[in-house]
Write a protein that holds these residues in place. Structure first.
Motif, PDB file in Angstrom:
ATOM      1  N   THR A  77      71.618  33.958  24.327  1.00 31.83           N
ATOM      2  CA  THR A  77      70.652  34.963  24.780  1.00 31.83           C
ATOM      3  C   THR A  77      71.367  36.245  25.193  1.00 31.83           C
ATOM      4  O   THR A  77      70.938  37.354  24.861  1.00 31.83           O
ATOM      5  CB  THR A  77      69.819  34.419  25.952  1.00 31.83           C
ATOM      6  OG1 THR A  77      69.095  33.253  25.515  1.00 31.83           O
ATOM      7  CG2 THR A  77      68.826  35.448  26.452  1.00 31.83           C
ATOM      8  N   ASN A  78      72.456  36.108  25.915  1.00 28.99           N
ATOM      9  CA  ASN A  78      73.231  37.287  26.327  1.00 28.99           C
ATOM     10  C   ASN A  78      73.839  38.005  25.127  1.00 28.99           C
ATOM     11  O   ASN A  78      73.849  39.241  25.062  1.00 28.99           O
ATOM     12  CB  ASN A  78      74.335  36.878  27.302  1.00 28.99           C
ATOM     13  CG  ASN A  78      73.787  36.491  28.660  1.00 28.99           C
ATOM     14  OD1 ASN A  78      72.772  37.020  29.104  1.00 28.99           O
ATOM     15  ND2 ASN A  78      74.452  35.564  29.328  1.00 28.99           N
ATOM     16  N   LYS A  79      74.348  37.232  24.165  1.00 31.63           N
ATOM     17  CA  LYS A  79      74.941  37.841  22.979  1.00 31.63           C
ATOM     18  C   LYS A  79      73.877  38.569  22.155  1.00 31.63           C
ATOM     19  O   LYS A  79      74.126  39.660  21.622  1.00 31.63           O
ATOM     20  CB  LYS A  79      75.622  36.775  22.124  1.00 31.63           C
ATOM     21  CG  LYS A  79      76.813  36.092  22.807  1.00 31.63           C
ATOM     22  CD  LYS A  79      77.901  37.083  23.153  1.00 31.63           C
ATOM     23  CE  LYS A  79      79.079  36.384  23.812  1.00 31.63           C
ATOM     24  NZ  LYS A  79      80.145  37.341  24.213  1.00 31.63           N
ATOM     25  N   ALA A  80      72.691  37.966  22.034  1.00 32.33           N
ATOM     26  CA  ALA A  80      71.612  38.617  21.298  1.00 32.33           C
ATOM     27  C   ALA A  80      71.152  39.883  22.018  1.00 32.33           C
ATOM     28  O   ALA A  80      70.826  40.895  21.386  1.00 32.33           O
ATOM     29  CB  ALA A  80      70.438  37.653  21.136  1.00 32.33           C
ATOM     30  N   ARG A  81      71.152  39.838  23.337  1.00 34.97           N
ATOM     31  CA  ARG A  81      70.788  41.010  24.134  1.00 34.97           C
ATOM     32  C   ARG A  81      71.778  42.144  23.880  1.00 34.97           C
ATOM     33  O   ARG A  81      71.389  43.312  23.711  1.00 34.97           O
ATOM     34  CB  ARG A  81      70.782  40.628  25.607  1.00 34.97           C
ATOM     35  CG  ARG A  81      70.180  41.651  26.537  1.00 34.97           C
ATOM     36  CD  ARG A  81      70.264  41.138  27.963  1.00 34.97           C
ATOM     37  NE  ARG A  81      69.544  39.884  28.141  1.00 34.97           N
ATOM     38  CZ  ARG A  81      69.803  39.016  29.100  1.00 34.97           C
ATOM     39  NH1 ARG A  81      70.803  39.241  29.959  1.00 34.97           N
ATOM     40  NH2 ARG A  81      69.093  37.907  29.206  1.00 34.97           N
ATOM     41  N   ASN A  82      73.057  41.815  23.831  1.00 31.65           N
ATOM     42  CA  ASN A  82      74.075  42.829  23.546  1.00 31.65           C
ATOM     43  C   ASN A  82      73.904  43.392  22.142  1.00 31.65           C
ATOM     44  O   ASN A  82      74.116  44.595  21.905  1.00 31.65           O
ATOM     45  CB  ASN A  82      75.471  42.222  23.689  1.00 31.65           C
ATOM     46  CG  ASN A  82      75.806  41.859  25.126  1.00 31.65           C
ATOM     47  OD1 ASN A  82      75.219  42.404  26.059  1.00 31.65           O
ATOM     48  ND2 ASN A  82      76.734  40.941  25.301  1.00 31.65           N
ATOM     49  N   HIS A  83      73.537  42.510  21.211  1.00 31.95           N
ATOM     50  CA  HIS A  83      73.316  42.976  19.842  1.00 31.95           C
ATOM     51  C   HIS A  83      72.187  43.994  19.797  1.00 31.95           C
ATOM     52  O   HIS A  83      72.299  45.038  19.145  1.00 31.95           O
ATOM     53  CB  HIS A  83      72.981  41.802  18.926  1.00 31.95           C
ATOM     54  CG  HIS A  83      72.406  42.224  17.611  1.00 31.95           C
ATOM     55  ND1 HIS A  83      73.181  42.691  16.571  1.00 31.95           N
ATOM     56  CD2 HIS A  83      71.112  42.275  17.175  1.00 31.95           C
ATOM     57  CE1 HIS A  83      72.401  43.011  15.558  1.00 31.95           C
ATOM     58  NE2 HIS A  83      71.147  42.760  15.898  1.00 31.95           N
ATOM     59  N   ARG A  84      71.103  43.712  20.483  1.00 29.64           N
ATOM     60  CA  ARG A  84      69.959  44.612  20.458  1.00 29.64           C
ATOM     61  C   ARG A  84      70.305  45.956  21.096  1.00 29.64           C
ATOM     62  O   ARG A  84      69.815  46.996  20.664  1.00 29.64           O
ATOM     63  CB  ARG A  84      68.784  43.963  21.174  1.00 29.64           C
ATOM     64  CG  ARG A  84      68.209  42.751  20.451  1.00 29.64           C
ATOM     65  CD  ARG A  84      67.116  42.089  21.269  1.00 29.64           C
ATOM     66  NE  ARG A  84      65.974  42.969  21.427  1.00 29.64           N
ATOM     67  CZ  ARG A  84      64.999  43.088  20.533  1.00 29.64           C
ATOM     68  NH1 ARG A  84      65.031  42.373  19.426  1.00 29.64           N
ATOM     69  NH2 ARG A  84      63.993  43.907  20.745  1.00 29.64           N
ATOM     70  N   ARG A  85      71.139  45.927  22.116  1.00 29.27           N
ATOM     71  CA  ARG A  85      71.539  47.181  22.760  1.00 29.27           C
ATOM     72  C   ARG A  85      72.383  48.037  21.831  1.00 29.27           C
ATOM     73  O   ARG A  85      72.334  49.264  21.874  1.00 29.27           O
ATOM     74  CB  ARG A  85      72.316  46.878  24.038  1.00 29.27           C
ATOM     75  CG  ARG A  85      71.468  46.323  25.170  1.00 29.27           C
ATOM     76  CD  ARG A  85      72.335  45.832  26.315  1.00 29.27           C
ATOM     77  NE  ARG A  85      71.533  45.320  27.422  1.00 29.27           N
ATOM     78  CZ  ARG A  85      72.009  44.601  28.427  1.00 29.27           C
ATOM     79  NH1 ARG A  85      73.310  44.325  28.478  1.00 29.27           N
ATOM     80  NH2 ARG A  85      71.217  44.165  29.384  1.00 29.27           N
ATOM     81  N   GLY A  86      73.185  47.366  21.003  1.00 29.95           N
ATOM     82  CA  GLY A  86      74.088  48.110  20.134  1.00 29.95           C
ATOM     83  C   GLY A  86      73.534  48.437  18.763  1.00 29.95           C
ATOM     84  O   GLY A  86      74.172  49.168  18.003  1.00 29.95           O
ATOM     85  N   VAL A  87      72.347  47.915  18.433  1.00 27.92           N
ATOM     86  CA  VAL A  87      71.848  48.098  17.076  1.00 27.92           C
ATOM     87  C   VAL A  87      71.554  49.563  16.778  1.00 27.92           C
ATOM     88  O   VAL A  87      71.749  50.033  15.654  1.00 27.92           O
ATOM     89  CB  VAL A  87      70.596  47.227  16.840  1.00 27.92           C
ATOM     90  CG1 VAL A  87      69.406  47.732  17.635  1.00 27.92           C
ATOM     91  CG2 VAL A  87      70.268  47.163  15.352  1.00 27.92           C
ATOM     92  N   GLY A  88      71.096  50.300  17.790  1.00 28.52           N
ATOM     93  CA  GLY A  88      70.819  51.722  17.574  1.00 28.52           C
ATOM     94  C   GLY A  88      72.067  52.497  17.204  1.00 28.52           C
ATOM     95  O   GLY A  88      72.049  53.340  16.305  1.00 28.52           O
ATOM     96  N   ARG A  89      73.173  52.192  17.869  1.00 27.51           N
ATOM     97  CA  ARG A  89      74.422  52.882  17.571  1.00 27.51           C
ATOM     98  C   ARG A  89      74.911  52.523  16.165  1.00 27.51           C
ATOM     99  O   ARG A  89      75.412  53.389  15.440  1.00 27.51           O
ATOM    100  CB  ARG A  89      75.483  52.514  18.607  1.00 27.51           C
ATOM    101  CG  ARG A  89      75.184  53.039  20.008  1.00 27.51           C
ATOM    102  CD  ARG A  89      76.381  52.862  20.923  1.00 27.51           C
ATOM    103  NE  ARG A  89      76.720  51.467  21.114  1.00 27.51           N
ATOM    104  CZ  ARG A  89      76.201  50.715  22.066  1.00 27.51           C
ATOM    105  NH1 ARG A  89      75.311  51.229  22.906  1.00 27.51           N
ATOM    106  NH2 ARG A  89      76.561  49.449  22.202  1.00 27.51           N
ATOM    107  N   ARG A  90      74.740  51.250  15.785  1.00 18.69           N
ATOM    108  CA  ARG A  90      75.179  50.843  14.446  1.00 18.69           C
ATOM    109  C   ARG A  90      74.337  51.497  13.364  1.00 18.69           C
ATOM    110  O   ARG A  90      74.852  51.941  12.327  1.00 18.69           O
ATOM    111  CB  ARG A  90      75.132  49.317  14.327  1.00 18.69           C
ATOM    112  CG  ARG A  90      76.208  48.618  15.135  1.00 18.69           C
ATOM    113  CD  ARG A  90      76.339  47.161  14.722  1.00 18.69           C
ATOM    114  NE  ARG A  90      75.151  46.404  15.071  1.00 18.69           N
ATOM    115  CZ  ARG A  90      74.975  45.813  16.237  1.00 18.69           C
ATOM    116  NH1 ARG A  90      75.901  45.919  17.184  1.00 18.69           N
ATOM    117  NH2 ARG A  90      73.882  45.126  16.490  1.00 18.69           N
TER     118      ARG A  90
END
Length: 220
Positions: A77-90
């Motif tokens: 859950t934490n890793k997926a949360r980090n992914h969602r936070r970074g998806v805009g930058r990617r």
């Protein structure tokens, strides 16, 4: 093995026990990550990061307790949360890159994967409108099958918080689903009306057209 024995072996760095843990929960972790990210490739990354983090933090596992599934899903859950936070930058980075050359499309080999992607996209279209904490509780309690206590342990929140978030998530999800179904129905009607040609003067339509057809007896 008993849960406490598994925990003891994991804490001690037993690679065989960790391999068994991976075999048991890899699919569950991947499905959970896919529901939170809405992307199969991202889910694979999240799954890999989850087990890597689990191995690195294995000494933090409590010596006694139940199955380690909730622990792994909490990390995911934490890793997926980090992914969602970074998806805009990617996405912003990718938008600045030249478009790659087209490659061959192996339709048969990828058909099942594409279908799954479409299903995930449809689910995410509604889930994305939920608040992050509500979406996470819904994924853990409903899809991953954890009880309130396990979900609370995975997220590090009180059981009462899990109950209230899940209640709000279910109500919100029902409302959003109803809105989306109504929208899809409207769009389908509009598309049908656009495709249907207008009737000419004197043309009979609907039930009247069927009634106006000559009967088999009368046509002989």
């Amino acid at each position: 093995m008993e849960d406490n024995e598994v925990r003891e072996r994991i804490r001690a760095g037993d690679r065989e026990a960790f391999g068994d843990l991976y075999d048991r929960y890899a699919r569950t972790v991947h499905q959970h990550a896919a529901r939170l990210t809405g992307d199969l490739s991202a889910a694979e990354d999240v799954m890999s990061e989850t087990f890597l983090a689990a191995w690195r933090t294995r000494e933090q596992v409590r010596a006694e307790g139940g199955p380690l599934g909730p622990w792994l899903l909490g990390i995911a859950t934490n890793k997926a949360r980090n992914h969602r936070r970074g998806v805009g930058r990617r996405l912003a980075f990718l938008a600045r890159q030249p478009r790659p050359e087209e490659t061959a499309d192996f339709a048969e080999a990828s058909a099942e994967r594409l279908d799954h992607q479409r299903e995930l996209a449809a689910v995410r279209a509604v889930l994305d409108r939920l608040r992050g904490p509500e979406r996470e509780v819904l994924a853990l309690c409903v899809w991953a099958g954890l009880d309130y206590a396990q979900t609370a342990d995975a997220l590090g929140v009180p059981v009462g918080t899990v109950r209230s978030r899940l209640s709000r998530a279910r109500k919100r999800l029902r409302a959003l689903t109803g809105e989306r179904l109504a929208q899809e129905a409207r769009e389908a009607r509009e598309a049908q009306e656009t495709r249907e040609p207008g009737r000419g003067r004197g043309e009979v339509g609907g039930r009247a057209a069927i009634v106006a057809l000559p009967s088999e007896r009368g046509s002989r």
